[in-house]
Design an enzyme around this catalytic site. Sequence first.
Site, PDB file in Angstrom:
ATOM      1  CG  ASP A   1      -1.790  -1.129   1.410  1.00 21.89           C
ATOM      2  OD1 ASP A   1      -1.736  -2.046   0.576  1.00 21.89           O
ATOM      3  OD2 ASP A   1      -2.552  -1.143   2.401  1.00 21.89           O
TER       4      ASP A   1
ATOM      5  CD1 TRP B   1       2.479  -7.671   3.125  1.00 16.61           C
ATOM      6  CD2 TRP B   1       2.587  -9.219   4.740  1.00 16.61           C
ATOM      7  NE1 TRP B   1       1.847  -7.159   4.235  1.00 16.61           N
ATOM      8  CE2 TRP B   1       1.901  -8.090   5.235  1.00 16.61           C
ATOM      9  CE3 TRP B   1       2.789 -10.314   5.580  1.00 16.61           C
ATOM     10  CZ2 TRP B   1       1.393  -8.025   6.538  1.00 16.61           C
ATOM     11  CZ3 TRP B   1       2.295 -10.255   6.891  1.00 16.61           C
ATOM     12  CH2 TRP B   1       1.600  -9.124   7.349  1.00 16.61           C
TER      13      TRP B   1
END
Length: 442
Positions: A23, A47
């Site tokens: 993001d 991630w």
Amino acid sequence: MHDYNEIHRPRFHFTARENWINDPNGLVYNDGVWHLFFQHNPESTVWGNMTWGHAVSNDLLHWRQLEHALYPDELGTMYSGSAVVDHEGTAGFGKGALLAFYTAAGGHVTPKQPFTQCLAYSTDNGMSWQKYVGNPVVEWFEDANRDPKVIWHENSQHWIMALYLTANQYCLLRSADAKSWTRFQDLTLPGVTECPDFFPLQDESGRERWIFWGAKGRYQVGSFDGQEFVPETGTLVCEHGLNGYAAQTWSDAPDNRRIQISWMMNGLYPEMPFNQQMSIPVELGLSGSGNDVTLKRWPVSELDTLHKKSSSPVTKSVTRDQPLIVDTEEKLIDVAFTVTRQAASVLRVIVRGQPLVFNWAVSELQFRNHSIPLDDAPSLSVRLLVDRTSIEIFLNGGLITASFCFLPGAYVHPLLLYSDDGEQKVDNLEVHELFEIWKKWT
């Protein structure tokens, strides 16, 4: 140091030097500088270990990555959030201080510790950051509540925070000093989760409208007086692609511009030192008025400065046997044309071996086994931005937009157009070959 020249490295979209990003965070403009913070794993291409990466630009295109801004601490890893300029010094850190609001994702450090909302500040235009000693500024409400988006509401002289709660539930909070917050409204955005954004735009009648946005590119248009957001439309769709997610807009942008950037999620970058990319920044506006109002998105005008070679407009009727083969070998292109429905049931635009299909028979645009509904208008304007691993689509001036990641197939020509049956006229096709941002920057 990576040279930004790897085979699958996007050439005019932002990527980190190395490792995983997702993001966009903390988007704020101050003193001539566009700040882009982003979810980043400093240690791996997958991630995890969420930290706020940081890059700056003077033109929204050429980015320089700086040192990380926010690292995990005893409250948790650094999840998504936002940033603003505190012009009046309401938080007590001085006039013009930058304030960053983020989620401390405690559950990913200590399972019994909840997700809370925290504050950091900078007094040197974002070059260094201090976490507020009184964190968290918003205690846990429920589930993995996260992604605070903070704006200044001039009429009420308060900061407003939009916060994701759980499922499709959000809430609004207010504060006079950016430290003490009161929850005053709960909202539902059907079919949407995470990453709220909340901002005003003028519609075509000149009326101020407020947009409440969620991570999947769906939103509502309504009114806001500082006390209540009142939806005036149903949930509308702005992002029609497979890969646009978690879009956010810059605060304090000059000339009342509303600029947005997205994470282009789930792209594939085999064996690269980096993983994932951002979209091209787009400028938002409203089309229509009253209840008949929708967002439109269009690439920022700064993109035109990357045009290095442009073709003369071409108009041609194409068939399967007589395709329009675009005279370019470039992999980075900005393409525009108009099509009008004719006898042909399908127009195929083959982009680096991948078919982008305008299926008039079912009124759909099809790419990567994904369909985008088209209206029944006889004419359609098309703009395509093609990078090494992505294509972004803007139809009818940005009323329909879609973001896709892709890996190229085998091809002879980077761009060609043809119809399956009968003739299809392609009007005013223009192709702009693009400079690489990393070559110009480095």
